[in-house]
Scaffold this active site. Structure first.
Site, short mmCIF file in Angstrom:
data_model
loop_
_atom_site.label_atom_id
_atom_site.label_comp_id
_atom_site.label_asym_id
_atom_site.label_seq_id
_atom_site.Cartn_x
_atom_site.Cartn_y
_atom_site.Cartn_z
N HIS A 76 24.35 -5.51 -43.60
CA HIS A 76 25.62 -5.10 -44.22
C HIS A 76 25.36 -4.47 -45.58
O HIS A 76 24.44 -4.88 -46.32
CB HIS A 76 26.61 -6.27 -44.32
CG HIS A 76 26.19 -7.40 -45.20
ND1 HIS A 76 26.45 -7.43 -46.56
CD2 HIS A 76 25.55 -8.57 -44.92
CE1 HIS A 76 26.00 -8.57 -47.07
NE2 HIS A 76 25.44 -9.27 -46.10
N ASP A 78 27.83 -4.05 -48.00
CA ASP A 78 28.71 -4.52 -49.06
C ASP A 78 28.12 -5.73 -49.76
O ASP A 78 27.24 -6.43 -49.22
CB ASP A 78 30.10 -4.84 -48.52
CG ASP A 78 30.10 -5.94 -47.46
OD1 ASP A 78 29.12 -6.01 -46.67
OD2 ASP A 78 31.06 -6.74 -47.41
N ASP A 108 21.03 -10.64 -50.79
CA ASP A 108 22.14 -10.65 -49.84
C ASP A 108 22.93 -9.33 -49.91
O ASP A 108 23.89 -9.24 -50.65
CB ASP A 108 23.05 -11.83 -50.15
CG ASP A 108 24.17 -12.02 -49.16
OD1 ASP A 108 24.10 -11.42 -48.07
OD2 ASP A 108 25.12 -12.75 -49.46
N GLU A 142 31.09 -7.13 -44.30
CA GLU A 142 30.63 -8.45 -43.85
C GLU A 142 31.09 -9.56 -44.79
O GLU A 142 31.34 -10.68 -44.35
CB GLU A 142 29.10 -8.45 -43.75
CG GLU A 142 28.51 -9.65 -43.03
CD GLU A 142 28.25 -10.84 -43.95
OE1 GLU A 142 28.00 -11.95 -43.44
OE2 GLU A 142 28.27 -10.66 -45.19
N GLU A 143 31.21 -9.23 -46.08
CA GLU A 143 31.55 -10.25 -47.05
C GLU A 143 33.04 -10.60 -47.07
O GLU A 143 33.46 -11.47 -47.82
CB GLU A 143 31.12 -9.80 -48.47
CG GLU A 143 29.62 -9.62 -48.65
CD GLU A 143 28.84 -10.93 -48.64
OE1 GLU A 143 29.45 -11.98 -48.40
OE2 GLU A 143 27.62 -10.88 -48.86
N GLU A 171 19.55 -13.83 -42.94
CA GLU A 171 19.62 -15.27 -43.13
C GLU A 171 19.92 -15.53 -44.59
O GLU A 171 20.11 -16.65 -45.01
CB GLU A 171 18.29 -15.91 -42.72
CG GLU A 171 18.32 -17.42 -42.65
CD GLU A 171 18.25 -18.07 -44.01
OE1 GLU A 171 19.16 -18.87 -44.31
OE2 GLU A 171 17.34 -17.79 -44.78
#
Length: 446
Positions: A76, A78, A108, A142-143, A171
């Protein structure tokens, strides 16, 4: 003459961090535009898709040798906000300081995306092809629920993923260390979100007078006390049990004994004893549904006792046959039946045999062997994640999804705790380690 390919993940990650894709609002299309040039230079065909021109997704296909089924790499673009966080270095400048790339998304998961891209470009630069076709999906949102990202692709364009057997995704990338043993997580199952809004109503009034005992502010205090740090009933899942078994087999005593007690449910209804707090909370979170109050909304008038307060809570439901109704029933036992609940977001429910019973076959074995070869002192760990990722959506297409972003991290580090926090950063050397692992996987997987 074409531009050199971006085979070094470090400057690639720096460029990605400098594209601000904070969600909300997202603006992931700026990242897609940047990636398009890289793919054109590499001669890779791609499509740009999405319901919103400002929040697009990119799907590319790299032809393989035909010796393995197609493999999905999903990432992702974002990132979460940095609002009210105090950063040592600006979060969108991607400075390299003390051997680390600093910035929002370093772990992330723009770091993971940089590793995936660099691994693909290395194969292309060397004139090699992956074992099978590789489908790269760089997705938005995704967030914040994945509606405009993986959810849109799975719903509107499932044909792009036909024939794919396995997928590699995030992960969070950070390793786990216990008693001096370095573990490399391989996520084989994950929980799903159940975000709720609780509404508290009652008599309001003037702030200068004593308020009735059942006013919403008093009820708020009771609700927050009931939900903060709560441990809902335990439900041990096969994936979590395998994770605990692997830990107990590897760790020295007395830590191994504490893990065994947790696995056998003989530790009692209390947080796991004898285990460092961060790791204890992580392990305890995969044994039960969890809930955390995160947002409280009420009046902005100091001299008015509010007649209504809302509390948003982040609930996470165990995978498998559990429904949101199972989770809310456990929540009702804590807060009562008189609090209205509104479901804000529900993560996709995946059929039991796709997440609860993960596949530990040849592909998983290859992930383990690559980690052992790259880091002989490390231990691969099948892991159930308390968080949720886009894997839950791609799994609906029958794809076996694994969270596998290898990073070789310094001993005693706490990178896992940096996710969504200030000073997120990743070691430069760790990015190279992960890129090598991914390159080897793409070159040779079953």
């Amino acid at each position: 003459m074409s531009a050199p390919l971006a085979t070094d993940p470090v400057p690639l990650l720096q460029d990605l961090i400098r594209i601000d894709t904070t969600n909300p609002p997202g603006n992931e299309s700026a990242c897609v535009t940047y990636l398009e040039k890289l793919l054109v230079d590499a001669g890779i065909e791609y499509q740009v898709l999405g319901p919103n021109p400002e929040r697009t997704n990119l799907v590319a296909r790299i032809p393989g040798r035909g010796e393995a089924p197609p493999l999905l790499l999903h990432a992702h673009s974002d990132v979460v906000p940095v609002t009210d966080q105090q950063w040592t270095h600006p979060p969108f400048e991607a400075r390299i300081v003390d051997g680390h790339v600093w910035g929002r998304g370093a772990i992330d998961m723009k770091g993971g995306l940089a590793m995936m891209l660099s691994a693909l470009f290395r194969l292309i630069e060397r004139g090699e092809r992956p074992a099978g076709d590789v489908v790269l999906a760089v997705v938005a949102d995704e967030e914040n629920g994945s509606r405009e990202g993986a959810g849109y692709l799975v719903r509107e364009h499932p044909e792009l993923f036909e024939g794919i057997r396995y997928a590699i995704g995030e992960e969070g990338g950070a390793g786990i260390e216990l008693a001096g043993v370095r573990f490399h997580p391989i996520v084989v199952a994950e929980k799903r979100a159940a975000w709720l809004r609780l509404t508290l109503r009652g008599p309001g009034g003037h702030g200068s007078r004593l308020a009735p005992p059942d006013n919403p502010m008093a009820r708020l205090g009771r609700i927050l006390t009931a939900l903060s740090g709560v441990r809902l009933p335990r439900h041990q899942m096969p994936a979590a049990d395998r994770m605990l078994a692997a830990l107990a087999e590897t760790l020295p005593e007395p830590l191994a004994g504490h893990i065994s007690q947790l696995r056998a449910d003989t530790a009692g209804d209390a947080p796991p004893a004898g285990i460092p707090q961060a790791e204890a909370l992580q392990l305890d979170s995969v044994l039960r549904h969890t809930v955390n109050p995160t947002i409280v909304r009420t009046s902005d008038k100091t001299n008015m006792v509010p007649a209504e307060i809302t509390v948003d809570v982040d609930g996470r439901v165990l995978p498998g046959d559990f429904d949101v109704a199972d989770f809310t029933a456990e929540l009702r036992a804590l807060i009562g039946d008189d609090v209205p609940m509104e479901l804000l977001l529900e993560g996709s429910k995946v059929h039991q045999d796709r997440i609860v019973e993960p596949e530990f076959g040849a592909f998983f074995d290859r992930l383990e062997s690559l980690l052992r070869e790259a880091d002989p002192d490390g231990v691969p760990l099948p892991m159930m994640s308390p968080a949720s990722t886009d894997a839950r959506l791609f799994a609906q297409l029958g794809i076996r999804c694994y969270g596998w972003l290898p990073l070789l991290l310094p001993a005693g580090s706490s990178y896992r705790r940096m996710l969504h926090c200030a000073d997120e950063r990743v070691p430069v050397d760790a990015l190279e380690f992960g890129t090598r692992c991914l390159t080897d996987l793409l070159r040779d997987y079953p």
